[in-house]
Design a protein around this motif. Structure first.
Motif, PDB file in Angstrom:
ATOM      1  N   ILE A   1      -8.700 -10.922  -1.583  1.00  0.00           N
ATOM      2  CA  ILE A   1      -8.122  -9.754  -2.383  1.00  0.00           C
ATOM      3  C   ILE A   1      -9.060  -8.464  -2.304  1.00  0.00           C
ATOM      4  O   ILE A   1      -8.756  -7.299  -1.839  1.00  0.00           O
ATOM      5  CB  ILE A   1      -7.917 -10.022  -3.627  1.00  0.00           C
ATOM      6  CG1 ILE A   1      -6.988 -10.815  -4.044  1.00  0.00           C
ATOM      7  CG2 ILE A   1      -7.848  -8.626  -4.685  1.00  0.00           C
ATOM      8  CD1 ILE A   1      -6.453 -11.258  -5.658  1.00  0.00           C
ATOM      9  N   ASN A   2     -10.441  -8.771  -2.421  1.00  0.00           N
ATOM     10  CA  ASN A   2     -11.462  -7.604  -2.393  1.00  0.00           C
ATOM     11  C   ASN A   2     -11.469  -7.010  -0.691  1.00  0.00           C
ATOM     12  O   ASN A   2     -11.695  -5.791  -0.544  1.00  0.00           O
ATOM     13  CB  ASN A   2     -12.946  -7.930  -2.411  1.00  0.00           C
ATOM     14  CG  ASN A   2     -12.887  -8.195  -4.111  1.00  0.00           C
ATOM     15  OD1 ASN A   2     -12.054  -7.713  -4.824  1.00  0.00           O
ATOM     16  ND2 ASN A   2     -13.807  -9.117  -4.690  1.00  0.00           N
ATOM     17  N   GLN A   3     -11.315  -7.820   0.368  1.00  0.00           N
ATOM     18  CA  GLN A   3     -11.478  -7.449   1.565  1.00  0.00           C
ATOM     19  C   GLN A   3     -10.359  -6.956   2.187  1.00  0.00           C
ATOM     20  O   GLN A   3     -10.219  -5.692   2.816  1.00  0.00           O
ATOM     21  CB  GLN A   3     -12.147  -8.548   2.400  1.00  0.00           C
ATOM     22  CG  GLN A   3     -12.277  -8.297   3.743  1.00  0.00           C
ATOM     23  CD  GLN A   3     -12.670  -9.465   4.893  1.00  0.00           C
ATOM     24  OE1 GLN A   3     -12.891 -10.353   4.283  1.00  0.00           O
ATOM     25  NE2 GLN A   3     -12.746  -9.243   6.094  1.00  0.00           N
ATOM     26  N   SER A   4      -9.089  -7.608   2.104  1.00  0.00           N
ATOM     27  CA  SER A   4      -7.979  -7.404   2.680  1.00  0.00           C
ATOM     28  C   SER A   4      -6.970  -6.515   1.625  1.00  0.00           C
ATOM     29  O   SER A   4      -6.117  -5.519   2.263  1.00  0.00           O
ATOM     30  CB  SER A   4      -7.036  -8.526   3.127  1.00  0.00           C
ATOM     31  OG  SER A   4      -7.704  -9.351   3.913  1.00  0.00           O
ATOM     32  N   TRP A   5      -7.077  -6.558   0.454  1.00  0.00           N
ATOM     33  CA  TRP A   5      -6.128  -5.742  -0.495  1.00  0.00           C
ATOM     34  C   TRP A   5      -6.923  -4.477  -0.584  1.00  0.00           C
ATOM     35  O   TRP A   5      -6.390  -3.250  -0.718  1.00  0.00           O
ATOM     36  CB  TRP A   5      -5.752  -6.334  -1.528  1.00  0.00           C
ATOM     37  CG  TRP A   5      -4.921  -7.879  -1.404  1.00  0.00           C
ATOM     38  CD1 TRP A   5      -4.771  -8.206  -0.206  1.00  0.00           C
ATOM     39  CD2 TRP A   5      -4.355  -8.433  -2.236  1.00  0.00           C
ATOM     40  NE1 TRP A   5      -3.776  -9.490  -0.125  1.00  0.00           N
ATOM     41  CE2 TRP A   5      -3.511  -9.569  -1.485  1.00  0.00           C
ATOM     42  CE3 TRP A   5      -3.954  -8.475  -3.577  1.00  0.00           C
ATOM     43  CZ2 TRP A   5      -2.825 -10.530  -2.187  1.00  0.00           C
ATOM     44  CZ3 TRP A   5      -3.363  -9.184  -4.166  1.00  0.00           C
ATOM     45  CH2 TRP A   5      -2.485 -10.405  -3.679  1.00  0.00           C
ATOM     46  N   TYR A   6      -8.145  -4.393  -1.498  1.00  0.00           N
ATOM     47  CA  TYR A   6      -8.875  -3.315  -1.986  1.00  0.00           C
ATOM     48  C   TYR A   6      -9.215  -2.532  -0.875  1.00  0.00           C
ATOM     49  O   TYR A   6      -9.085  -1.232  -0.894  1.00  0.00           O
ATOM     50  CB  TYR A   6      -9.936  -3.920  -2.847  1.00  0.00           C
ATOM     51  CG  TYR A   6     -10.745  -2.925  -3.545  1.00  0.00           C
ATOM     52  CD1 TYR A   6     -10.162  -1.901  -4.441  1.00  0.00           C
ATOM     53  CD2 TYR A   6     -11.899  -2.544  -3.299  1.00  0.00           C
ATOM     54  CE1 TYR A   6     -10.808  -0.975  -5.107  1.00  0.00           C
ATOM     55  CE2 TYR A   6     -12.792  -1.605  -3.840  1.00  0.00           C
ATOM     56  CZ  TYR A   6     -11.952  -0.791  -4.846  1.00  0.00           C
ATOM     57  OH  TYR A   6     -12.614   0.322  -5.233  1.00  0.00           O
ATOM     58  N   ARG A   7     -10.148  -3.162   0.109  1.00  0.00           N
ATOM     59  CA  ARG A   7     -10.239  -2.408   1.275  1.00  0.00           C
ATOM     60  C   ARG A   7     -11.107  -1.129   0.688  1.00  0.00           C
ATOM     61  O   ARG A   7     -10.822  -0.120   1.285  1.00  0.00           O
ATOM     62  CB  ARG A   7      -9.328  -2.019   2.072  1.00  0.00           C
ATOM     63  CG  ARG A   7      -8.629  -3.205   2.908  1.00  0.00           C
ATOM     64  CD  ARG A   7      -7.440  -2.551   3.767  1.00  0.00           C
ATOM     65  NE  ARG A   7      -6.181  -2.052   2.811  1.00  0.00           N
ATOM     66  CZ  ARG A   7      -5.141  -1.793   3.278  1.00  0.00           C
ATOM     67  NH1 ARG A   7      -4.682  -1.812   4.450  1.00  0.00           N
ATOM     68  NH2 ARG A   7      -3.978  -1.438   2.316  1.00  0.00           N
ATOM     69  N   ASN A   8     -12.166  -1.286   0.196  1.00  0.00           N
ATOM     70  CA  ASN A   8     -13.165  -0.262  -0.452  1.00  0.00           C
ATOM     71  C   ASN A   8     -12.370   1.089  -1.229  1.00  0.00           C
ATOM     72  O   ASN A   8     -12.755   2.080  -0.530  1.00  0.00           O
ATOM     73  CB  ASN A   8     -14.333   0.230   0.702  1.00  0.00           C
ATOM     74  CG  ASN A   8     -14.901  -0.914   1.300  1.00  0.00           C
ATOM     75  OD1 ASN A   8     -15.286  -1.765   0.393  1.00  0.00           O
ATOM     76  ND2 ASN A   8     -15.172  -1.262   2.542  1.00  0.00           N
ATOM     77  N   GLY A   9     -11.319   0.751  -1.740  1.00  0.00           N
ATOM     78  CA  GLY A   9     -10.766   1.536  -2.424  1.00  0.00           C
ATOM     79  C   GLY A   9      -9.438   2.044  -1.841  1.00  0.00           C
ATOM     80  O   GLY A   9      -8.690   3.013  -2.285  1.00  0.00           O
TER      81      GLY A   9
ATOM     82  N   GLY B   1       0.881  -1.382   0.093  1.00  0.00           N
ATOM     83  CA  GLY B   1       0.055   0.168   0.067  1.00  0.00           C
ATOM     84  C   GLY B   1       0.904   1.272  -0.049  1.00  0.00           C
ATOM     85  O   GLY B   1       0.468   2.209  -0.751  1.00  0.00           O
TER      86      GLY B   1
ATOM     87  N   THR C   1      -4.053 -13.204 -11.548  1.00  0.00           N
ATOM     88  CA  THR C   1      -4.852 -14.215 -10.830  1.00  0.00           C
ATOM     89  C   THR C   1      -4.375 -15.564 -11.345  1.00  0.00           C
ATOM     90  O   THR C   1      -3.763 -15.805 -12.481  1.00  0.00           O
ATOM     91  CB  THR C   1      -6.133 -14.034 -11.133  1.00  0.00           C
ATOM     92  OG1 THR C   1      -6.623 -14.158 -12.289  1.00  0.00           O
ATOM     93  CG2 THR C   1      -6.651 -12.626 -10.439  1.00  0.00           C
TER      94      THR C   1
END
Length: 438
Positions: free
Chosen positions: A430-438, A408, A421
């Motif tokens: 990925i969506n929860q831990s990496w992306y984290r809502n932007g 990050g 991928t």
């Protein structure tokens, strides 16, 4: 001014010299005088006052008093402030034969000062150049500020102008007019005369409504404005208006895309214009711009390949014309040996990373300038990532929180991130831990 009392003194002395003599015929005259006494007395007082005013006027004319009001102007004793605004922008280097617009301008400034000195009136002189009006925080920096006009000033002014050349600082006419307004506000003179010495380019003087309003405001304050044109008409002029690097790898031995822009400051089109290119003063193949419309800009791309790493000076120029200062432009480009990228593979064998590495840095004569490095996911938590330009994540399952934080910070600092991928990829993670809502 004490001499004003002289007529009164003479009148009183004449009264003392009178001697009364009785005379019968005078009795009739005295009776007549009493009837007209008021009118005669008024005539005498007016005559006495007129004599006093004549003496006072002579005194004021000889003394030239410093009256800080409108009466000083009427009596010819008001101080006159001559302020010269000299355009020293690089367009004033416009040349025809052995003459330049700036040379004419400097001659005009000297003539203004010399004429003011010959007039013999009480006057002060100020000179400010466009280039000294650029700093809004410190204000304008005049070369001369309300100096008395005498032989010493003429000598200092001549020396200053001989050692003055055009500046390449970008200063608009609006800033220069603002500087005049500020200087005049602090002046103690009763009358101000402002001389604007320039080549009066249309873009600066004719197309700025704000500047026109500022000049009208000065005129409405009673300030005399004189416009002195130092040019003899506009001649065709080309300028290299931009030289920039494009997208691509800045590495030794790798072609780098660049772009040059040329502006046509004339009313006629220019066709098949050669633009010379050099790297570290070594000539490279020139590029040709097919056509530049009147008062328009045209761009042309070219590539530069340098064998060695380090900072290199790229130069673009066109042939000399009436204004030489804008015919050349420079750009310093920092080339590295190669650009490091990090390949992180989720599989121990790192098969995917090896394929990507071969694509980024193939063997053979063709150079990409990329230096790939293959590592496991644990490398992300244990090492500094700032040395890399881009990070590739391939078929990575989960990452430790410290690795996610490091990536990050790397991305926020401008680093590139590419995610491939694969079978091990956990989309939800990925969506929860990496992306984290932007």
């Amino acid at each position: 001014l004490g001499l004003i009392a002289l007529p009164v003194l003479i009148h009183l002395i004449n009264l003392l010299r009178h001697r009364k003599v009785e005379w019968a015929a005078m009795e009739f005259l005295l009776i007549s005088q009493k009837k007209n006494r008021t009118r005669v007395l008024m005539k005498q007082l007016l005559l006495l006052l007129l004599r006093m005013l004549v003496i006072a006027a002579i005194v004021f004319m000889l003394a030239q008093p410093r009256l800080q009001n409108q009466w000083g102007k009427l009596l010819g004793g008001g101080k006159i402030h001559h302020l010269v605004l000299l355009d020293d922008s690089y367009s004033m280097n416009d040349r025809w034969g052995e003459t330049t617009a700036f040379g004419n301008a400097k001659t005009a400034v000297e003539n203004i000062a010399a004429r003011t000195q010959r007039q013999g009136s009480r006057a002060s002189f100020s000179l400010i150049r466009f280039s000294e009006c650029a700093d809004a925080e410190t204000g304008a920096k005049p070369d001369f500020l309300e100096n008395n006009v005498n032989e010493e000033l003429l000598l200092l002014l001549g020396e200053k102008l001989r050692n003055t050349e055009c500046s390449q600082r970008a200063v608009g006419t609006d800033q220069a007019i603002d500087a005049i307004d500020a200087l005049l506000a602090d002046s103690t003179a009763e009358q101000h005369i402002v001389y604007l010495v320039s080549d009066f380019r249309n873009r600066d003087w004719q197309e700025s409504d704000d500047m026109k309003n500022k000049l009208l405001n000065l005129q409405n304050k009673g300030i005399q404005l004189f416009f002195i044109d130092s040019s003899e008409g506009e001649r065709p002029n080309l300028s290299v208006s931009d030289l920039a690097t494009g997208e691509g790898m800045r590495a030794a031995g790798v072609p780098l895309l660049m772009e040059v822009a040329v502006t046509n400051h004339s009313e006629a089109p220019v066709e098949n214009l050669p633009v010379r290119i050099a790297a570290d003063d070594v000539p490279l193949p020139a590029v040709t711009i097919d056509r530049i419309a009147p008062n328009e800009e045209a761009r042309q791309r070219f590539t530069v390949t340098l064998p060695d790493a380090g900072q290199h000076k790229i130069t673009a120029w066109v042939d000399s014309d009436s204004i030489a200062d804008d015919n050349r432009r420079y750009q310093v480009v920092d080339f590295s040996d190669s650009v490091p990228v990090l390949l992180v593979d989720g599989e121990p064998e790192a098969i995917d990373a090896k394929y990507i590495s071969a694509a980024l840095a193939p063997t053979g004569p063709a150079k990409t300038g990329i230096r790939p490095r293959i590592e496991s996911p644990r490398f992300l938590s244990m090492n500094d990532l700032s040395e890399f330009r881009t990070i590739f994540l391939m078929n990575v399952d989960r990452l430790e929180q410290s690795a996610i934080d490091a990536i990050g910070e790397f991305v926020q600092a401008g680093g590139g991130l590419c995610i491939f991928t694969g079978p091990n990829t956990d989309i939800a993670e990925i969506n929860q831990s990496w992306y984290r809502n932007g």
